[in-house]
Every structure is written in C-alpha cells, then in structure tokens.
Design an enzyme around this catalytic site. Structure first.
Site, PDB file in Angstrom:
ATOM      1  N   GLU A  94       0.835  -1.315   0.130  1.00  0.00           N
ATOM      2  CA  GLU A  94       0.024   0.157  -0.335  1.00  0.00           C
ATOM      3  C   GLU A  94       0.928   1.232   0.062  1.00  0.00           C
ATOM      4  O   GLU A  94       1.949   1.288   0.574  1.00  0.00           O
ATOM      5  CB  GLU A  94      -0.975  -0.087   1.284  1.00  0.00           C
ATOM      6  CG  GLU A  94      -1.651  -1.226   1.345  1.00  0.00           C
ATOM      7  CD  GLU A  94      -2.358  -1.054   2.709  1.00  0.00           C
ATOM      8  OE1 GLU A  94      -2.828  -0.130   3.463  1.00  0.00           O
ATOM      9  OE2 GLU A  94      -2.726  -2.278   3.525  1.00  0.00           O
ATOM     10  N   LYS A 147       2.316   4.692   1.268  1.00  0.00           N
ATOM     11  CA  LYS A 147       2.281   5.237   2.839  1.00  0.00           C
ATOM     12  C   LYS A 147       2.249   6.626   2.723  1.00  0.00           C
ATOM     13  O   LYS A 147       2.994   7.546   2.231  1.00  0.00           O
ATOM     14  CB  LYS A 147       3.860   5.095   3.073  1.00  0.00           C
ATOM     15  CG  LYS A 147       4.096   5.332   4.643  1.00  0.00           C
ATOM     16  CD  LYS A 147       5.335   5.022   5.152  1.00  0.00           C
ATOM     17  CE  LYS A 147       5.654   5.201   6.676  1.00  0.00           C
ATOM     18  NZ  LYS A 147       5.448   6.683   6.781  1.00  0.00           N
ATOM     19  N   ASP A 158       1.427  10.402   3.269  1.00  0.00           N
ATOM     20  CA  ASP A 158       2.318  11.286   4.306  1.00  0.00           C
ATOM     21  C   ASP A 158       1.320  12.445   4.940  1.00  0.00           C
ATOM     22  O   ASP A 158       1.105  13.457   4.459  1.00  0.00           O
ATOM     23  CB  ASP A 158       3.372  12.069   3.309  1.00  0.00           C
ATOM     24  CG  ASP A 158       4.457  12.843   4.272  1.00  0.00           C
ATOM     25  OD1 ASP A 158       4.497  12.258   5.574  1.00  0.00           O
ATOM     26  OD2 ASP A 158       5.328  13.468   3.808  1.00  0.00           O
ATOM     27  N   TYR A 218      -7.076   2.293   6.101  1.00  0.00           N
ATOM     28  CA  TYR A 218      -6.205   0.975   5.856  1.00  0.00           C
ATOM     29  C   TYR A 218      -6.204   0.062   6.575  1.00  0.00           C
ATOM     30  O   TYR A 218      -5.575  -0.998   6.410  1.00  0.00           O
ATOM     31  CB  TYR A 218      -4.687   1.339   5.259  1.00  0.00           C
ATOM     32  CG  TYR A 218      -4.142   2.458   6.034  1.00  0.00           C
ATOM     33  CD1 TYR A 218      -3.891   2.060   7.533  1.00  0.00           C
ATOM     34  CD2 TYR A 218      -3.778   3.766   5.988  1.00  0.00           C
ATOM     35  CE1 TYR A 218      -3.210   2.654   8.323  1.00  0.00           C
ATOM     36  CE2 TYR A 218      -3.282   4.302   6.955  1.00  0.00           C
ATOM     37  CZ  TYR A 218      -2.748   3.861   8.214  1.00  0.00           C
ATOM     38  OH  TYR A 218      -2.398   4.865   9.153  1.00  0.00           O
ATOM     39  N   LYS A 274      10.904   3.023   2.924  1.00  0.00           N
ATOM     40  CA  LYS A 274      11.053   4.483   2.812  1.00  0.00           C
ATOM     41  C   LYS A 274      11.531   5.099   1.642  1.00  0.00           C
ATOM     42  O   LYS A 274      12.699   4.546   1.575  1.00  0.00           O
ATOM     43  CB  LYS A 274      11.506   5.245   4.199  1.00  0.00           C
ATOM     44  CG  LYS A 274      10.727   5.027   5.519  1.00  0.00           C
ATOM     45  CD  LYS A 274       9.390   5.394   5.607  1.00  0.00           C
ATOM     46  CE  LYS A 274       9.454   7.104   5.742  1.00  0.00           C
ATOM     47  NZ  LYS A 274       9.915   7.567   7.075  1.00  0.00           N
ATOM     48  N   CYS A 334      17.399  47.160   1.727  1.00  0.00           N
ATOM     49  CA  CYS A 334      16.621  46.498   1.039  1.00  0.00           C
ATOM     50  C   CYS A 334      16.545  46.373  -0.252  1.00  0.00           C
ATOM     51  O   CYS A 334      16.692  47.583  -1.001  1.00  0.00           O
ATOM     52  CB  CYS A 334      15.464  47.063   1.780  1.00  0.00           C
ATOM     53  SG  CYS A 334      13.842  46.760   0.803  1.00  0.00           S
ATOM     54  N   CYS A 392      13.721  48.899  -1.731  1.00  0.00           N
ATOM     55  CA  CYS A 392      13.686  50.395  -1.507  1.00  0.00           C
ATOM     56  C   CYS A 392      14.805  50.844  -1.051  1.00  0.00           C
ATOM     57  O   CYS A 392      15.014  52.396  -0.835  1.00  0.00           O
ATOM     58  CB  CYS A 392      12.535  50.669  -0.494  1.00  0.00           C
ATOM     59  SG  CYS A 392      12.937  49.950   1.151  1.00  0.00           S
ATOM     60  N   CYS A 405      13.065  44.924   6.817  1.00  0.00           N
ATOM     61  CA  CYS A 405      13.070  46.224   6.221  1.00  0.00           C
ATOM     62  C   CYS A 405      12.338  47.327   7.118  1.00  0.00           C
ATOM     63  O   CYS A 405      10.982  46.940   7.201  1.00  0.00           O
ATOM     64  CB  CYS A 405      12.724  46.351   4.606  1.00  0.00           C
ATOM     65  SG  CYS A 405      12.526  47.858   4.087  1.00  0.00           S
ATOM     66  N   CYS A 420       7.934  50.803   1.529  1.00  0.00           N
ATOM     67  CA  CYS A 420       8.734  49.499   0.561  1.00  0.00           C
ATOM     68  C   CYS A 420       7.537  48.729  -0.157  1.00  0.00           C
ATOM     69  O   CYS A 420       6.574  48.480   0.577  1.00  0.00           O
ATOM     70  CB  CYS A 420       9.171  48.772   1.677  1.00  0.00           C
ATOM     71  SG  CYS A 420      10.215  47.341   1.140  1.00  0.00           S
TER      72      CYS A 420
END
Length: 669
Positions: free
Chosen positions: A112, A114, A116, A223, A310, A404, A407, A422, A428
């Site tokens: 099956e 797996k 996540d 499952y 895995k 920045c 700006c 910033c 900005c």
C-alpha cells in the site's frame, strides 16, 4: 405533525448519506453538487428548528461549527504501533526471511502507498461514527471527533453487512491542490505560507473550530480494520469489505504473491509518485493472512507482520547562479538561491530557499558553487551541502545584503533571531501592497472582488498607496486595467462602498497596526469608544487592557505617532468608514454577569437568541458556543436536546429556564 417532521428529517439524512456513499465510495454521483447543497441546507434548517431530533451523525455535522477548547485524552483500546522502516531491498529480504522462518509456510503480501499525513483511529458502533482519536504516543491520543466529521471521505453512516463495533485506522492528509489553495488564501491575507501538506494536515486537526477545519479541505484514506474479531481471513478481504461499507480505500493497494511483486510495486511508485495529487513517503508491506499476523505478533514497538519501505529523499547537484532576496509583506527578508535548472522529484527546480543569513553562513556558500539540492518532506527544495571539490577558489564568499533590495533602506536584524527586516513599512513596495491586501481580506474589511493581483496593478498604476485610497477609486480608473470588464469594475466599487458598514473592531484589525491581530483588535474596540480615544491612549493605559503587553502597547503608540498614519485615519473617517462603536451595540448596563459564561439552547419564547446573547454581553457576561466545563450557565428553552444532556452529564453546569435567566439580570418578563 411532529412525527411528519421527524420522518422528513430522517429521510433527508438517509438520502444524503446515500449520496455521500455514491460520490466518495462508488464514484457514481446521482445528483449535482448544487442539488446536494440544497438538500443539506433544507436538513440544516429543519434541525435548527427541531433540536429534539438531534443526531450527532447527521450529514450536517460535516458543516462544522463546534468549538473545542480542550481535546480530551482517550486511551486506545488497541495500541497504535509504529512501523519498522527499511530503506533498500536488502532490508526487505531480511524481513521476509524472518517472517518465513517464523511461519514455515507460503506468505503473500499486501503493498500500500504510505500516505504522508496524520494517523487516526475511528470507532464505529452500529454503523455510526462514534469517536475519532489521534495516534498520540500510541497508547493514548486526543479525541477530535467533531473535526474528523467534517472530512467528506470519512463516512458517518455505514452501508451493508458491517460488524456492530470495530475501529478503523487511516491517514488524514492534504492534496497538493488544497494545500496550494490554503497558502494562496494565507498570502492574500498577508500571512506566511505553510511549509508542507503533512504538517498542515496534522495542525488542521487541532483547530478548535470545526467549521475552520472544514475549510481546509482535508482528505482521508482508511487502511486497517481493528477488532478482537475479524469478518474475514485476510487483510485484502478486509480492505474490500471496508470499501463496500463506505470507506475510502487506496485505489493503488495491491495484493502481491511474492516479494518480487512487492519490489516491482515499490520501483514503480518510487517514480510514479510524482504524478499523484498527494504526497507519499514510501510503501507499507503487510502479511496478508490474518492468522499469520497473529502468529508473528509484535515487538515492543512494531508489528512483526508489517514493514515500511521509505523512499530516499531525492538529491541532485547543480550550479548556484546567484542569491537574490525577497521582501515579505511584513518586511522580513528571505534569501533565495537561483539555480541552474535541474530535474528533481519529477519537477524542474530553479530556486531553493536559504531561509536566513545563518543558513548561508552554515553552508559557507560562495558564488557559483556546485550545491546539493534535496526535496524530501518539504515542498520547497533546499540546499543541503556544497561540492567543495568543484569550487573555484577565485569565487568570493556570499555576503548577506545590508540594505533592502526593494527600497534601499538599511535592514534591521532582530536581536537573538536570524531574521532581517526592512523597517520602511509605509514606502517599501511589497510591504505597501501587503498592507492593502490585508485591509481587504476576509477577516478585515472583506472587500470582495478586490484580489492581490488587482491591488498590485492599482499600485503599479499609482492609483493606490494605502487603504484610504480605495475609497477614492472610480469605475473609470479601474476599466483600463488588464482583464477588467465593466461588471468586474462595478463589483469592486460596490464592494468598497459596502465595506463602510464593517464594524469598528474589524477596521481596527484591517488598518494593520503591527502585533494587533483579530483578538487584540476586539479587546481594543471593547475598551475604547473610537479611534480617536485609542489614539490618545498612553502605553501605560493600553497595558491595562486584557491581553495587551508592552510590545503591543508600544506598537500602537508608534502607529498613531506617525503623521502618514494619522492622515490615513482622517481620510478613512471622511469616507465614512466605521472608526467608532455603533450607537448602542456595546452599551454596558451592569456587571452582574461578570466572569460568567452562557449558552442558550432549545426554542426560546421570551426572547430571541440574538437578544439573549446581547443581554449577556450588556451585563458583563460572555457567550460561548459549546457545552464544556468552562460553561457556567445553560439556558434552556422548549425541546432542548443534546446540549442539555451533555450539561447534565458534566454535572457542574447550572441549568436555567428563560425566566430564571431574566431573574439573574433583575429583569421582569
């Protein structure tokens, strides 16, 4: 008459359960989504009018709305074990040898995907969903039944020849499509995006408001059947039975006669997983025969009859072309590695996040380094190392920027943190746009049809620079914008006009005072009659307000000291935006109910529910939305149902009728 209504409710429930089964299990819907929603709405209205016919497994439970302050801890009747992991075929072959040695007979397997996500154990009694509990530590977990009921793929009413009582286990997960939708909404509201679907799914299950959980669009796959007795001889048969009862079972699961078939399954999905609409991190292999499972038993941590294979996190090498810097809507600076395009995990990767200055220093990055890029559990690829053998010694080390990139303002680094900001929040460009996107967001002024792309266009055309500018817009200014038709332009103007009715507390949240979220905005609106009163408040006065500390108080004072913010507020007032409380909405008559919580249930005859809740607030009390140990008084009208029963079971909640509630206030009926 009552019997007719009850039958109508029960018939609607049965019909909707059948439609859910047709849609999610058989994949053969017989009505449209629109027709389904109409029937669901009809049932919801009937149930609200007739709480005496309450059923915790009604299809309306999927809508959510139950508030859970604390999730009770529940012991698992059958322990939830973790799986042993394998990372190559040699590990699998060793496992098969141990299985064969213990059994000394032929063995077949079920392979099956797996998924996540977050593990869940669900109890069904008499075909109805009774209780849903998280994995926790395997011995006990959190009971999150209201949240799980919002997931459409989990049936609340089973079909067919199901056993009287059993547990079924599975995984709650987010599809990539729904994960992207969530992050798009968060970005529109000026919030940081979530990192990956797995953590988002797990976190969503712990949201206290089940209506909010429903909006996340969680999915589920079941499952494993768990009970002391089994209605089949193999795991594969149980999966097919579970599907016939109404459970969403993985379509990709496969019965494998040999380990070679298992290996072929793994090899296929190691590549094909990138075409799935959801994330998997491996394959689970189980011995199929249930009597063989019982013979094999368990170690202290894991079943001997199952193994997880895995997948390795995929890693590739490519050249770092340059590092650029993004300015977030809150002013936070994020460095980004721009890479020579390379294929990774089924997609072409051109960029990888570097997160902050500390990561760059830890990696010791130089310009044009050859780097190793990995895409494991994270959606965004990351650099995990540098190939020093390929480094050109002439290439200089990468130095973090001082100003920045948008700006030119000198950056500020927060003490004890790796983040640079910033400080030019009013000029900005990304911060200016972000502030306006926040202002129009659903939880603030809720200006429909005015999305982030339109706001960015308006800013580029110099039509808006702060929230007050929205109210000066005309339809004629909107029409020249890209993809803007007459109707769209009119809808935006109408939405802006309608936002003038939004109450003070939401405006206060929308104007974007740093550290002032929804809750703090409500507290401020409760303690200050208008924006003018709030503007005059000192930091010492602000700290006296519940939930407001020194950092928030200083931020509020700084906001109102800024002349540009003052001008924006005055302009908003001139356009008619609500910057003071409504005339009598929040009038406090007494504090006789101070620190007391109330909930109303059943059919009220002396007053409406809205009026009752308003009375509570006007006398210093607080309304809550669910029965719990935090509830002081449950006020019951006619035909009170499950809330009354739950309050009686808790035993410490005082139950009042309507007249007794009025007596508390000293109000004649």
């Amino acid at each position: 008459m009552s019997e007719n209504i009850q039958k109508k409710i029960e018939d609607l429930r049965e019909e909707l359960h059948q439609h859910n089964y047709n849609y999610y299990t058989l994949d053969e819907p017989t009505i449209s989504d629109f027709e389904f929603d109409l029937k669901l709405k009809e049932l919801q209205e009937l149930e609200e009018k007739h709480p005496e016919f309450y059923d915790s497994n009604s299809p309306t439970s999927r809508v959510g709305g139950e508030i859970t302050k604390n999730f009770p801890t529940v012991q698992h009747q059958f322990r939830m074990y973790s799986l042993d992991n394998s990372y190559d075929f040699n590990d699998l072959e060793d496992w098969e040898k141990r299985v064969q040695k213990a059994l000394n007979e032929p063995v077949e397997f079920v392979a099956e995907l797996k998924y996540d996500g977050a593990s869940i154990s669900i109890l069904y009694e008499n075909g109805k969903l009774k209780e849903a509990v998280t994995r926790g530590d395997g011995f006990q977990g959190d009971e999150i039944t209201p949240n799980v009921k919002t997931i459409s793929e989990i049936p609340m009413q089973l079909h067919g020849d199901y056993p009287d009582r059993f547990f079924i286990r599975g995984e709650i997960y987010l599809t990539r499509k729904n994960f992207d939708k969530i992050n798009k909404r968060r970005e529109e509201e000026g919030l940081d995006p979530f990192m990956n679907p797995r953590n988002t799914a797990s976190g969503s299950l712990k949201i206290q408001d089940s209506a909010e959980v429903r909006k996340r669009g969680l999915s589920a796959v079941l499952y494993q059947y768990i009970s002391s007795e089994f209605p089949a001889k193999t795991h594969w048969e149980l999966l097919q039975k579970a599907k016939s009862w109404g459970f969403h079972i993985s379509e990709q699961a496969k019965l494998c006669k040999t380990l070679d078939e298992v290996k072929a399954f793994i090899t296929h999905w190691d590549t094909a997983r990138h075409q799935l609409g959801f994330d998997i991190d491996g394959i689970v292999i189980k011995v199929n025969d249930l009597s063989q499972q019982r013979t094999l038993g368990y170690t202290a941590k894991s079943p001997r009859w199952a193994m997880a294979y895995k997948f390795k996190a995929e890693k590739v090498e490519t050249e770092l072309e340059k590092v650029t810097y993004q300015v977030g809507r809150t002013g936070a600076i994020t460095p980004v590695a721009n890479l020579k395009p390379v294929l990774l995990a089924g997609t072409v990767v051109k960029r990888a996040s570097l997160h902050n200055e500390d990561i760059i220093k830890k990696l010791g990055l130089h310009e044009h380094d050859f780097v190793f890029v990995e895409k494991g559990g994270e959606i965004i690829p990351k650099i995990v190392g540098v190939n020093l053998e390929k480094r050109d010694p002439e290439n200089p080390e990468i130095q973090y920027i001082k100003t920045c990139p948008e700006c030119g303002t000198e950056l500020v680094k927060i003490e004890d943190q790796a983040i640079h900001f910033c400080p030019n929040e009013l000029h900005c460009p990304p911060q200016v746009v972000g502030r306006m996107i926040h202002y129009v967001s659903r939880k603030a002024l809720n200006i429909e049809n005015l999305g982030s792309e339109t706001i960015e266009q308006l800013y580029r055309e110099k039509l808006v620079e702060n929230p007050a500018d929205f109210y000066a817009l005309t339809k004629e200014q909107l029409l020249p914008l890209e993809r803007m038709a007459e109707k769209s332009a009119q809808n935006i103007i109408s939405g802006i006009e309608k936002s003038k009715e939004i109450p003070f507390e939401k405006v206060l949240y929308g104007i974007g005072i740093k550290h002032v979220g929804e809750t703090v905005a409500k507290k401020l609106a409760k303690n200050f009659e208008s924006i003018d009163e709030l503007k005059k408040a000192t930091a010492a006065e602000l700290i006296q307000v519940e939930d407001i500390g020194g950092k928030i108080a200083e931020s509020i004072v700084a906001f109102f000291e800024n002349s540009e913010n003052q001008l924006m507020i005055e302009r908003l007032k001139s356009y008619g935006v609500q910057l003071e409380k409504g005339e009598s909405t929040n009038e406090v008559l007494s504090n006789v109910l101070e620190n007391k919580t109330f909930l109303f249930t059943g059919k009220l005859s002396l007053f409406t529910r809205d009026d009752a809740e308003a009375m509570v607030e006007k006398h210093g009390g607080k309304n809550i939305s669910a029965v719990s140990k935090n509830l002081n008084y449950l006020v019951v009208g006619e035909k009170a149902g499950s809330k009354l029963k739950k309050a009686q079971d808790i035993g410490i909640i005082e139950i009042l009728d309507e007249q007794q509630f009025l007596d508390l206030l000293g109000t004649p009926s």
